[in-house]
Design an enzyme around this catalytic site. Structure first.
Site, PDB file in Angstrom:
ATOM      1  N   ASP A   1       0.809  -1.228   0.000  1.00 22.21           N
ATOM      2  CA  ASP A   1       0.000   0.000   0.000  1.00 22.21           C
ATOM      3  C   ASP A   1       0.839   1.274   0.000  1.00 22.21           C
ATOM      4  O   ASP A   1       0.303   2.377   0.130  1.00 22.21           O
ATOM      5  CB  ASP A   1      -0.924   0.018   1.231  1.00 22.21           C
ATOM      6  CG  ASP A   1      -2.263  -0.682   0.978  1.00 22.21           C
ATOM      7  OD1 ASP A   1      -2.678  -0.776  -0.195  1.00 22.21           O
ATOM      8  OD2 ASP A   1      -2.891  -1.128   1.961  1.00 22.21           O
TER       9      ASP A   1
ATOM     10  N   ARG B   1       0.264  -1.996   7.471  1.00 26.54           N
ATOM     11  CA  ARG B   1       0.838  -0.760   6.918  1.00 26.54           C
ATOM     12  C   ARG B   1       1.780  -0.054   7.903  1.00 26.54           C
ATOM     13  O   ARG B   1       2.361   0.988   7.562  1.00 26.54           O
ATOM     14  CB  ARG B   1      -0.278   0.210   6.498  1.00 26.54           C
ATOM     15  CG  ARG B   1      -1.198  -0.334   5.402  1.00 26.54           C
ATOM     16  CD  ARG B   1      -2.023   0.784   4.772  1.00 26.54           C
ATOM     17  NE  ARG B   1      -1.191   1.745   4.042  1.00 26.54           N
ATOM     18  CZ  ARG B   1      -1.650   2.865   3.500  1.00 26.54           C
ATOM     19  NH1 ARG B   1      -2.929   3.177   3.598  1.00 26.54           N
ATOM     20  NH2 ARG B   1      -0.834   3.683   2.862  1.00 26.54           N
TER      21      ARG B   1
ATOM     22  N   ARG C   1     -10.174   5.301  10.854  1.00 24.43           N
ATOM     23  CA  ARG C   1      -8.722   5.135  10.948  1.00 24.43           C
ATOM     24  C   ARG C   1      -8.140   6.050  12.026  1.00 24.43           C
ATOM     25  O   ARG C   1      -7.694   5.595  13.067  1.00 24.43           O
ATOM     26  CB  ARG C   1      -8.060   5.414   9.590  1.00 24.43           C
ATOM     27  CG  ARG C   1      -8.521   4.480   8.462  1.00 24.43           C
ATOM     28  CD  ARG C   1      -7.998   3.069   8.645  1.00 24.43           C
ATOM     29  NE  ARG C   1      -8.409   2.161   7.591  1.00 24.43           N
ATOM     30  CZ  ARG C   1      -7.757   1.952   6.459  1.00 24.43           C
ATOM     31  NH1 ARG C   1      -6.642   2.608   6.196  1.00 24.43           N
ATOM     32  NH2 ARG C   1      -8.206   1.086   5.569  1.00 24.43           N
TER      33      ARG C   1
ATOM     34  N   HIS D   1     -11.622   7.169   4.790  1.00 26.36           N
ATOM     35  CA  HIS D   1     -10.652   8.258   5.013  1.00 26.36           C
ATOM     36  C   HIS D   1     -11.340   9.568   4.620  1.00 26.36           C
ATOM     37  O   HIS D   1     -12.115   9.601   3.658  1.00 26.36           O
ATOM     38  CB  HIS D   1      -9.426   8.123   4.101  1.00 26.36           C
ATOM     39  CG  HIS D   1      -8.309   7.289   4.640  1.00 26.36           C
ATOM     40  ND1 HIS D   1      -7.526   6.500   3.825  1.00 26.36           N
ATOM     41  CD2 HIS D   1      -7.811   7.133   5.889  1.00 26.36           C
ATOM     42  CE1 HIS D   1      -6.592   5.897   4.545  1.00 26.36           C
ATOM     43  NE2 HIS D   1      -6.749   6.255   5.810  1.00 26.36           N
TER      44      HIS D   1
ATOM     45  N   CYS E   1      -4.941   9.923  -2.771  1.00 28.19           N
ATOM     46  CA  CYS E   1      -4.251   8.944  -1.924  1.00 28.19           C
ATOM     47  C   CYS E   1      -2.795   8.766  -2.358  1.00 28.19           C
ATOM     48  O   CYS E   1      -1.933   8.447  -1.542  1.00 28.19           O
ATOM     49  CB  CYS E   1      -4.934   7.583  -2.007  1.00 28.19           C
ATOM     50  SG  CYS E   1      -6.648   7.574  -1.512  1.00 28.19           S
TER      51      CYS E   1
HETATM   52  N1  ARG Z   1      -5.389   0.147   0.878  1.00 28.31           N
HETATM   53  C1  ARG Z   1      -5.141   1.397   1.529  1.00 28.31           C
HETATM   54  C2  ARG Z   1      -5.738   1.387   2.924  1.00 28.31           C
HETATM   55  O1  ARG Z   1      -6.823   0.891   3.080  1.00 28.31           O
HETATM   56  C3  ARG Z   1      -5.696   2.529   0.724  1.00 28.31           C
HETATM   57  C4  ARG Z   1      -5.360   3.873   1.277  1.00 28.31           C
HETATM   58  C5  ARG Z   1      -5.955   4.979   0.485  1.00 28.31           C
HETATM   59  N2  ARG Z   1      -5.408   6.211   0.853  1.00 28.31           N
HETATM   60  C6  ARG Z   1      -6.104   7.329   1.117  1.00 28.31           C
HETATM   61  N3  ARG Z   1      -5.457   8.421   1.344  1.00 28.31           N
HETATM   62  N4  ARG Z   1      -7.414   7.292   1.198  1.00 28.31           N
HETATM   63  O2  ARG Z   1      -5.141   1.866   3.868  1.00 28.31           O
END
Ligand code: ARG
Length: 275
Positions: free
Chosen positions: A71, A96, A145, A174, A268
């Site tokens: 990612d 991550r 998140r 997000h 992103c």
């Molecule tokens: N697969 C990543 C996650 O779920 C995607 C992140 C996307 N980034 C963003 N800035 N929305 O963390």
């Protein structure tokens, strides 16, 4: 039509090529590890986004991609910078977590002051900055998140007021999937991604916002990068392109079908470094 001419401002960005991109786990509803990803296509699409930004005159720094961090291409999640200070990320998901150190390592060789976070936050994924709104305002998302404690921490570290907004729909996990800065004072957002109170507050503070609908947001039309004039957004988001054009911006469609498989698009993949 009446709008003032939209003027671009030169930006500095950070991107990370998707050399090790994959969808190996599912930490958002867009990710399906059973569906194949075309890494070659992801790279070609990413290079076109990179070239578009540099052709527009912006500086783009590169982060070295690391194997085992599929990612990392979503560079916006690694930190959030305002006025030369970088508030580091601390990822929610263990898959991550190591990306945070890669970003920290990048800033070690740069003129930005790096602040280590105590609280879970995913950088520009959940923070946006409007330098000319209310003297400099940070918009921040929580609910999926980033933790609300990180909003308070960001306010202390960055010395700008942080407006906390609650995200309520896991599809828009997000802030940058549901809200975008179009220039130094203007935003676009999809109200349905936010709690009733957050919608009310956004309506109060940003009465002139461009309002997106669910289809715009699902096409990643809000996951955009704007220099104040050119609005780079996912090519599928045709409705959103029309909406920003109607208020004087120049939409620039970008094909990013592969990055969408990981749950992201233009924004992103691009972190802004603010001095
Ligand atoms: N697969 C990543 C996650 O779920 C995607 C992140 C996307 N980034 C963003 N800035 N929305 O963390």
């Amino acid at each position: 039509m009446s709008y003032t001419e939209r003027l671009p401002r030169k930006r500095t960005y950070l991107m990370c090529p998707p050399e090790h991109f994959a969808v190996e786990y599912a930490i958002n509803p867009w990710m399906d590890p059973a569906a194949p990803v075309d890494v070659g296509l992801a790279l070609r699409q990413w290079h076109l986004l990179h070239a578009t930004l540099t052709d527009l005159g912006h500086a783009v720094h590169l982060l070295r991609p690391r194997p085992g961090l599929p990612d990392m291409v979503y560079a916006a999640n690694g930190a959030f910078s305002v006025d030369g200070t970088v508030y580091g990320a601390r990822f929610k998901h263990p898959q991550r977590a190591a990306e945070a150190a890669a970003h920290r390592f990048f800033y070690a060789g740069q003129p930005w002051t790096f602040a280590h976070p105590q609280h879970v936050n995913e950088g520009e994924g959940d923070f946006a900055y409007l330098p000319c709104a209310y003297g400099g305002l940070i918009l921040a998302g929580h609910g999926f998140r980033t933790e609300p404690a990180a909003h308070a921490e960001a306010q202390e570290v960055l010395g700008r007021p942080v407006l906390s907004l609650r995200l309520v729909d896991p599809v828009f996990y997000h802030l940058d999937t549901a809200l975008a800065a179009l220039d130094d004072r203007s935003i676009a957002y999809y109200p349905g991604a936010f709690s009733a109170s957050s919608q009310r507050i956004l309506g109060q503070l940003f009465p002139d916002a461009v309002i997106a609908d669910r289809a715009d947001a699902e096409a990643f039309g809000l996951n955009l990068v704007s220099d104040g004039r050119h609005v780079l957004l996912n090519a599928e988001a045709v409705g959103m392109a029309d909406k920003v054009r109607a208020v004087g911006y120049v939409p620039v469609p970008i094909h990013l079908s592969e990055l969408k498989r990981g749950g992201g698009s233009v924004k992103c993949a691009v972190a802004e470094l603010r001095s």
